[in-house]
Design a protein around this motif. Structure first.
Motif, PDB file in Angstrom:
ATOM      1  N   VAL A 186       0.859  -1.189   0.000  1.00  0.00           N
ATOM      2  CA  VAL A 186       0.000   0.000   0.000  1.00  0.00           C
ATOM      3  C   VAL A 186       0.889   1.230   0.000  1.00  0.00           C
ATOM      4  O   VAL A 186       2.066   1.167   0.364  1.00  0.00           O
ATOM      5  N   ALA A 187       0.320   2.345  -0.402  1.00  0.00           N
ATOM      6  CA  ALA A 187       1.091   3.589  -0.448  1.00  0.00           C
ATOM      7  C   ALA A 187       0.133   4.761  -0.369  1.00  0.00           C
ATOM      8  O   ALA A 187      -1.067   4.639  -0.631  1.00  0.00           O
ATOM      9  N   SER A 188       0.675   5.908  -0.027  1.00  0.00           N
ATOM     10  CA  SER A 188      -0.099   7.151  -0.060  1.00  0.00           C
ATOM     11  C   SER A 188       0.786   8.238  -0.656  1.00  0.00           C
ATOM     12  O   SER A 188       2.012   8.107  -0.705  1.00  0.00           O
ATOM     13  N   GLY A 189       0.153   9.304  -1.140  1.00  0.00           N
ATOM     14  CA  GLY A 189       0.939  10.355  -1.760  1.00  0.00           C
ATOM     15  C   GLY A 189       0.166  11.615  -2.013  1.00  0.00           C
ATOM     16  O   GLY A 189      -1.046  11.704  -1.763  1.00  0.00           O
ATOM     17  N   ASP A 190       0.883  12.615  -2.521  1.00  0.00           N
ATOM     18  CA  ASP A 190       0.321  13.928  -2.850  1.00  0.00           C
ATOM     19  C   ASP A 190      -0.615  14.443  -1.751  1.00  0.00           C
ATOM     20  O   ASP A 190      -1.784  14.756  -1.986  1.00  0.00           O
ATOM     21  N   PRO A 191      -0.105  14.547  -0.513  1.00  0.00           N
ATOM     22  CA  PRO A 191      -0.964  15.010   0.578  1.00  0.00           C
ATOM     23  C   PRO A 191      -1.327  16.480   0.425  1.00  0.00           C
ATOM     24  O   PRO A 191      -0.570  17.277  -0.133  1.00  0.00           O
ATOM     25  N   ALA A 192      -2.489  16.822   0.938  1.00  0.00           N
ATOM     26  CA  ALA A 192      -2.922  18.209   1.086  1.00  0.00           C
ATOM     27  C   ALA A 192      -3.302  18.398   2.549  1.00  0.00           C
ATOM     28  O   ALA A 192      -3.210  17.462   3.355  1.00  0.00           O
ATOM     29  N   ALA A 193      -3.739  19.596   2.913  1.00  0.00           N
ATOM     30  CA  ALA A 193      -4.107  19.840   4.307  1.00  0.00           C
ATOM     31  C   ALA A 193      -5.378  19.094   4.695  1.00  0.00           C
ATOM     32  O   ALA A 193      -5.574  18.767   5.869  1.00  0.00           O
ATOM     33  N   ASP A 194      -6.242  18.789   3.722  1.00  0.00           N
ATOM     34  CA  ASP A 194      -7.516  18.145   4.032  1.00  0.00           C
ATOM     35  C   ASP A 194      -7.739  16.832   3.291  1.00  0.00           C
ATOM     36  O   ASP A 194      -8.839  16.271   3.334  1.00  0.00           O
ATOM     37  N   SER A 195      -6.722  16.322   2.618  1.00  0.00           N
ATOM     38  CA  SER A 195      -6.901  15.088   1.854  1.00  0.00           C
ATOM     39  C   SER A 195      -5.563  14.434   1.579  1.00  0.00           C
ATOM     40  O   SER A 195      -4.505  15.056   1.704  1.00  0.00           O
ATOM     41  N   LEU A 222      -4.008  11.009  -1.148  1.00  0.00           N
ATOM     42  CA  LEU A 222      -4.295   9.925  -2.074  1.00  0.00           C
ATOM     43  C   LEU A 222      -3.794   8.605  -1.485  1.00  0.00           C
ATOM     44  O   LEU A 222      -2.681   8.528  -0.966  1.00  0.00           O
ATOM     45  N   LEU A 223      -4.632   7.556  -1.589  1.00  0.00           N
ATOM     46  CA  LEU A 223      -4.289   6.218  -1.128  1.00  0.00           C
ATOM     47  C   LEU A 223      -4.179   5.290  -2.333  1.00  0.00           C
ATOM     48  O   LEU A 223      -4.985   5.381  -3.262  1.00  0.00           O
ATOM     49  N   TRP A 224      -3.212   4.378  -2.288  1.00  0.00           N
ATOM     50  CA  TRP A 224      -2.938   3.498  -3.440  1.00  0.00           C
ATOM     51  C   TRP A 224      -2.754   2.062  -2.991  1.00  0.00           C
ATOM     52  O   TRP A 224      -2.197   1.791  -1.916  1.00  0.00           O
ATOM     53  N   THR A 225      -3.189   1.139  -3.827  1.00  0.00           N
ATOM     54  CA  THR A 225      -2.795  -0.261  -3.713  1.00  0.00           C
ATOM     55  C   THR A 225      -2.986  -0.920  -5.070  1.00  0.00           C
ATOM     56  O   THR A 225      -3.427  -0.294  -6.031  1.00  0.00           O
ATOM     57  N   ARG A 226      -2.692  -2.215  -5.124  1.00  0.00           N
ATOM     58  CA  ARG A 226      -2.953  -2.996  -6.323  1.00  0.00           C
ATOM     59  C   ARG A 226      -3.473  -4.365  -5.899  1.00  0.00           C
ATOM     60  O   ARG A 226      -2.884  -5.015  -5.030  1.00  0.00           O
ATOM     61  N   VAL A 227      -4.566  -4.784  -6.497  1.00  0.00           N
ATOM     62  CA  VAL A 227      -5.164  -6.079  -6.207  1.00  0.00           C
ATOM     63  C   VAL A 227      -4.663  -7.090  -7.234  1.00  0.00           C
ATOM     64  O   VAL A 227      -4.739  -6.841  -8.443  1.00  0.00           O
ATOM     65  N   THR A 228      -4.140  -8.211  -6.769  1.00  0.00           N
ATOM     66  CA  THR A 228      -3.749  -9.286  -7.680  1.00  0.00           C
ATOM     67  C   THR A 228      -4.981 -10.132  -7.968  1.00  0.00           C
ATOM     68  O   THR A 228      -5.514 -10.774  -7.060  1.00  0.00           O
ATOM     69  N   PRO A 229      -5.468 -10.150  -9.192  1.00  0.00           N
ATOM     70  CA  PRO A 229      -6.750 -10.810  -9.466  1.00  0.00           C
ATOM     71  C   PRO A 229      -6.595 -12.314  -9.635  1.00  0.00           C
ATOM     72  O   PRO A 229      -5.597 -12.794 -10.168  1.00  0.00           O
ATOM     73  N   GLY A 230      -7.609 -13.044  -9.187  1.00  0.00           N
ATOM     74  CA  GLY A 230      -7.655 -14.457  -9.516  1.00  0.00           C
ATOM     75  C   GLY A 230      -8.116 -14.678 -10.941  1.00  0.00           C
ATOM     76  O   GLY A 230      -7.720 -15.635 -11.604  1.00  0.00           O
ATOM     77  N   ASP A 231      -8.949 -13.746 -11.437  1.00  0.00           N
ATOM     78  CA  ASP A 231      -9.492 -13.808 -12.789  1.00  0.00           C
ATOM     79  C   ASP A 231      -9.115 -12.518 -13.499  1.00  0.00           C
ATOM     80  O   ASP A 231      -9.586 -11.443 -13.130  1.00  0.00           O
ATOM     81  N   PRO A 232      -8.271 -12.567 -14.527  1.00  0.00           N
ATOM     82  CA  PRO A 232      -7.846 -11.327 -15.190  1.00  0.00           C
ATOM     83  C   PRO A 232      -8.958 -10.587 -15.910  1.00  0.00           C
ATOM     84  O   PRO A 232      -8.768  -9.445 -16.301  1.00  0.00           O
ATOM     85  N   ALA A 233     -10.116 -11.218 -16.050  1.00  0.00           N
ATOM     86  CA  ALA A 233     -11.259 -10.541 -16.680  1.00  0.00           C
ATOM     87  C   ALA A 233     -12.213  -9.940 -15.660  1.00  0.00           C
ATOM     88  O   ALA A 233     -13.240  -9.364 -16.036  1.00  0.00           O
ATOM     89  N   ALA A 234     -11.900 -10.070 -14.395  1.00  0.00           N
ATOM     90  CA  ALA A 234     -12.834  -9.649 -13.346  1.00  0.00           C
ATOM     91  C   ALA A 234     -12.853  -8.144 -13.163  1.00  0.00           C
ATOM     92  O   ALA A 234     -11.903  -7.435 -13.516  1.00  0.00           O
ATOM     93  N   ARG A 235     -13.969  -7.666 -12.635  1.00  0.00           N
ATOM     94  CA  ARG A 235     -14.055  -6.324 -12.051  1.00  0.00           C
ATOM     95  C   ARG A 235     -14.148  -6.517 -10.552  1.00  0.00           C
ATOM     96  O   ARG A 235     -15.053  -7.206 -10.067  1.00  0.00           O
ATOM     97  N   ILE A 236     -13.228  -5.926  -9.820  1.00  0.00           N
ATOM     98  CA  ILE A 236     -13.071  -6.232  -8.406  1.00  0.00           C
ATOM     99  C   ILE A 236     -13.480  -5.031  -7.560  1.00  0.00           C
ATOM    100  O   ILE A 236     -12.967  -3.920  -7.753  1.00  0.00           O
ATOM    101  N   ALA A 237     -14.385  -5.270  -6.635  1.00  0.00           N
ATOM    102  CA  ALA A 237     -14.781  -4.236  -5.677  1.00  0.00           C
ATOM    103  C   ALA A 237     -13.749  -4.174  -4.557  1.00  0.00           C
ATOM    104  O   ALA A 237     -13.361  -5.205  -4.000  1.00  0.00           O
ATOM    105  N   VAL A 238     -13.313  -2.976  -4.251  1.00  0.00           N
ATOM    106  CA  VAL A 238     -12.281  -2.767  -3.237  1.00  0.00           C
ATOM    107  C   VAL A 238     -12.795  -1.767  -2.216  1.00  0.00           C
ATOM    108  O   VAL A 238     -13.215  -0.664  -2.571  1.00  0.00           O
ATOM    109  N   ARG A 239     -12.756  -2.152  -0.962  1.00  0.00           N
ATOM    110  CA  ARG A 239     -13.149  -1.246   0.119  1.00  0.00           C
ATOM    111  C   ARG A 239     -11.892  -0.681   0.789  1.00  0.00           C
ATOM    112  O   ARG A 239     -10.875  -1.369   0.881  1.00  0.00           O
ATOM    113  N   TRP A 240     -12.002   0.538   1.252  1.00  0.00           N
ATOM    114  CA  TRP A 240     -10.884   1.167   1.939  1.00  0.00           C
ATOM    115  C   TRP A 240     -11.403   1.917   3.160  1.00  0.00           C
ATOM    116  O   TRP A 240     -12.584   2.289   3.220  1.00  0.00           O
ATOM    117  N   ALA A 241     -10.533   2.109   4.124  1.00  0.00           N
ATOM    118  CA  ALA A 241     -10.901   2.869   5.325  1.00  0.00           C
ATOM    119  C   ALA A 241      -9.667   3.569   5.865  1.00  0.00           C
ATOM    120  O   ALA A 241      -8.525   3.130   5.646  1.00  0.00           O
TER     121      ALA A 241
END
Length: 561
Positions: A34-43, A45-64
């Motif tokens: 995971v990673a974060s970047g380009d911070p501002a005073a009120d926000s 950016l959060l980053w990750t990458r999901v390794t898919p089991g199915d390369p044709a899938a659309r994957i729902a990703v939750r974050w907190a």
């Protein structure tokens, strides 16, 4: 201090980010951290990458996002979707945050849970201190990322500034850059050829982000990044690159577009605004009343092609006094001084001038320039001034046979007063002077940060009239080899410092990073070195420490501590 990988990851909580029973799923679904970047005073950016089991899938990703490391007080959360169109990378912006606060975050997808990352928003108003890690040039097959591990272990780290060469485009063959080093370490590049396609660039980014030390550094603090040349191809400029041959590799703009698409997908950086070119990565970050970090782009927007001592179009042949052909150095220097030669480009110069003025108008103590290449005037090292003929002969004899002819040519060239590196600002002196004019017009107190050179630099920068306009701190590489690695028989950095008035210190061998601490009193740069990049464990030491005062109005010189 001696550290090993297990100690670092345990202290960061990277390996213990989820229940023990979920570890296998974590490795399968969030193999790139995971990673974060380009911070501002009120926000931020959060980053990750999901390794898919199915390369044709659309994957729902939750974050907190939480306010505490125990993840008891959630302050922001959401859900997004990723798929193959963006190589299953995920970027979200957490908004509505408090200024100058630490936060912790993670992702979930398909029952798997990512590691925990730590990030921080920028401060507003009165700000006592900012601690910044400054890094550059991380060649995966050049060695172990021990310097990233050391960075991740920092007691305090508000932000990491990466000045470019985050990845390298070279193949993995022994003759490729770093290939001989990477093979015995099991770190050969993937794919094994020079990268050109979108799939190639994506795979190379993916390989780098499997490194646990790089993951730990990303999980420790938000990053502010800019590319240099190797994210596209070696010695790139606005119209091409030294390592790009159109006849064999196709259109340069197409290759550049593929490289930058992968960069924006895989890096914790905000995407370009609507209508903004990919190349326009220059942007500014405000740290309360203390500093602005102004990131410039010196590769793809405005840069004219680099000059070369080996190109007859740049260094033509003239007729000498005895009728024999000789290099026409006067013609070369005249071409180098052409006021039309650009490094930033006119539009970016105008933007930078405005950013400097806005920072000064806000009463900020420091204007920090995140810049890719060394800015100081550096003449090539003249061995004849430092070594006897016998010492020169012995030094050249100690070199590897494949390197010796090149060093001999360069050594002969640098018996004249010629720039050391034409790819740096020294290849664009008129553009550098315009930049110094912008600094002076803004009444700024600039600190220039530089990468690219694989060496530590501490420099005092002067304009053509001899006026001190800025201090420069150049960071060495994480792993990439430098001249000091190639020429181990004498201290090249000491010779460069001795022969160049603007250079106070230069080390061409050390690997590590800079820890820059800004206050309203001073700016302190610690040059942090790791003892080895070939094995673990390793030792960490502060090689040198330098200070620039903010106590008096105007620009101050650099003081060794």
């Amino acid at each position: 201090m001696k550290l090993n990988r297990r100690d670092a990851l345990a202290l960061l909580g990277v390996a213990a980010a989820a229940p023990a029973g979920a570890q296998a799923r974590i490795q399968a679904s969030f193999a790139h951290g995971v990673a974060s970047g380009d911070p501002a005073a009120d926000s931020v950016l959060l980053w990750t990458r999901v390794t898919p089991g199915d390369p044709a899938a659309r994957i729902a990703v939750r974050w907190a996002l939480w306010t505490d490391a125990t993840l008891s007080q959630v302050v922001a959360k959401g859900e997004t979707v990723t798929d193959a169109a963006r190589d299953f990378t995920v970027k979200v912006v957490a908004e509505g945050l408090q200024a100058g606060q630490d936060y912790w975050y993670r992702f979930e997808a398909g029952g798997a849970v990512s590691g925990i990352g730590r990030t921080r928003t920028l401060p507003l108003g009165p700000t006592d201190k900012v601690v910044m890690g400054v890094v550059s040039c991380s060649l995966y097959q050049g060695g172990l990322f021990n310097a990233y591990q050391a960075l991740a272990m920092s007691d305090r780290l508000d932000v990491v500034t990466h000045l470019g060469d985050y990845i390298y485009e070279a193949g993995a063959a022994p003759q490729d850059y770093g290939g001989k080093t990477g093979a015995p370490l099991g770190r050969g590049h993937l794919p094994a050829h020079e990268i050109e396609s979108l799939a190639d660039y994506r795979q190379r980014h993916a390989q780098y982000k499997t490194d646990p030390d790089l993951q730990a550094a990303h999980a420790r603090a938000p990053w502010i990044c800019v590319w240099d040349d190797h994210e596209t191809a070696n010695d790139s400029w606005s119209g091409g690159a030294e390592a790009h041959t159109p006849a064999a590799e196709g259109d340069w703009n197409a290759r550049k577009g593929r490289a930058l698409q992968a960069y924006y997908e895989w890096m914790p950086i905000r995407d370009p605004l609507a209508g903004q070119a990919f190349e326009a990565v220059n942007r500014a970050f405000s740290f309360g009343d203390l500093a602005s970090l102004i990131m410039v782009e010196t590769r793809l927007q405005g840069r004219n092609k680099q000059l070369s001592y080996e190109d007859p179009a740049d260094l033509p042949v003239a007729v000498g006094p005895d009728g024999a052909p000789v290099p026409d150095f006067a013609a070369f220097l005249a071409k180098r001084a052409d006021p039309g030669r650009q490094l930033l480009g006119r539009a970016q110069e105008a933007w930078l001038g405005g950013a400097l003025k806005r920072s000064v108008a806000m009463g900020q103590a420091w204007q920090v320039l995140g810049n890719q290449v060394v800015m100081a005037r550096v003449r090539g090292p003249n061995l004849t001034e430092a070594l006897s003929p016998l010492q020169q002969k012995m030094a050249l004899a100690s070199l590897a046979p494949d390197l010796r002819p090149r060093v001999e040519r360069v050594a002969k060239l640098f018996t004249r007063d010629l720039p050391f590196n034409l790819d740096s600002w020294d290849g664009y002196p008129a553009a550098r002077e315009r930049l110094y004019g912008l600094m002076t017009a803004a009444n700024a107190r600039p600190l220039v940060l530089s990468g690219d050179s694989h060496a530590f630099w501490v420099n005092e920068l002067h304009d053509d009239a001899g006026k001190l306009v800025a201090a420069e701190f150049g960071t060495t590489s994480i792993t990439s080899p430098g001249w000091g690695d190639d020429v181990p028989s004498f201290d090249l950095g000491a010779l460069i410092a001795l022969q160049n008035p603007e250079v106070l210190f230069n080390d061409q061998r050390a690997k590590g990073f800079i820890r820059l601490t800004l206050t309203h009193v001073d700016a302190v740069a610690e040059l942090v070195e790791v003892s080895t990049i070939r094995s673990k464990p390793f030792a960490i030491k502060v090689l040198k420490t330098y200070r620039v005062s903010a106590a008096q109005p105007g620009v101050s010189g650099v003081e060794a501590l």
